[in-house]
Design an enzyme around this catalytic site. Structure first.
Site: not given
Ligand code: AMP
Length: 285
Positions: A29-30, A34-35, A59, A185
């Site tokens: 999310g956020a 890139g996503h 993780q 990021s």
């Protein structure tokens, strides 16, 4: 677009949606460009696009940023709808990790999971692969897209799919960058404006490493060039600078691609990035 918070809602959404090949993009999310590049790639070749948003506690190590990890629920749903996602799987943690199961079965990343990022973050890739395996089993995608930015994650997901025989094809998308080269990021949100400028040292260091490879200096000298560039930037601390084979993370093969990878700490923010660089054939790398 349907949003599923529980496994039974996900099943209903998948059954109610269009038929055909399922493309899957897992995220925490956020959402950012890139996503969205991964979603666009999935949209271009799938009948059904499923996006998952899950900040996976398994993780994150002790003292890492699990609690503070950026979360942007409303905006993420808007962006997903605009990008043409059919189903968003946004599970509550108990759907993925039902409580009351001490000693749960997890996926082991093996030796590739304990170098570079895995060396700095013990157990990180076991957590990544465990959640990706669960998501693959729940969503049963035909294709899944991962970012080259997380090169070791990509290599390990490919390894897991091969070794555990998951019936899914893995695709990589190039790293999406800001105009000054910084890889986009979710964690960039942590950077102050001053740190944001300093953070470009990582990308510049990767280029210094590639330039060294281009001059034929070999992997060790390229790693030194990267380390030297980072140490010349105040407020940026090097975690690692490595030149490795992108699949095995061992020594890069002459004539193949080298993964030029680095991790730095900028204030309280840890950033990673990498570039793929072709090595001259038949020469020492
Ligand atoms: P995350 O939400 O950070 O776990 O990332 C979800 C997916 O998006 C992973 O496959 C990442 O590698 C990918 N990703 C994150 N940032 C970028 C970027 N700047 N360019 C391309 N892919 C990215």
């Amino acid at each position: 677009m349907r949003v599923a918070a529980a496994v039974n809602e996900l099943r209903e959404a998948l059954e109610a949606g269009p038929r055909g090949s399922v493309g899957f993009v897992p995220t925490m999310g956020a959402l950012h460009e890139g996503h969205l590049a991964l979603v666009a790639a999935a949209r271009a070749r799938s009948e059904v696009v499923v996006l998952s948003i899950f900040v996976n506690p398994l993780q994150f190590g002790p003292g890492e940023d699990y609690d503070g990890y950026p979360r942007a629920e409303g905006r993420d749903l808007e962006l997903a709808a605009q990008a043409g996602v059919d189903v968003v799987f946004w599970p509550v943690t108990s759907e993925i990790y039902p409580p009351g199961h001490p000693g749960m079965v997890t996926v082991s990343a093996g030796p590739l999971g304990s170098v570079l990022e895995g060396g700095a973050r013990p157990g990180h890739f076991d957590g990544v692969l465990t959640v990706v395996a669960k998501l693959f089993n729940l969503i049963r995608p035909d294709h899944a897209w991962f970012g080259q930015k997380d090169a070791q994650q990509l290599a390990l997901v490919k390894r897991m799919v091969t070794d555990l025989r998951f019936p899914v094809e893995i695709h990589a998308c190039p790293t999406v960058r800001a105009p000054d080269g910084l890889a986009i990021s979710s964690r960039n949100a942590y950077l102050s404006s001053e740190e944001r400028v300093r953070a470009t040292a990582l990308h510049r260091a990767l280029f210094a490493g590639c330039a060294a490879l281009e001059r034929g200096t070999g992997a060790g000298a390229a790693e030194s060039a990267m380390a030297a560039l980072v140490s010349s930037e105040p407020g940026v601390t090097l975690d690692y600078a490595r030149v490795v084979d992108p699949d095995t993370f061992g020594a890069p093969q002459p004539g193949g691609a080298a993964l030029v990878a680095g991790a730095v700490q900028v204030g309280s923010t840890r950033l990673i990035d990498n570039l793929l660089w072709p090595l001259p054939g038949g020469e020492e790398a």
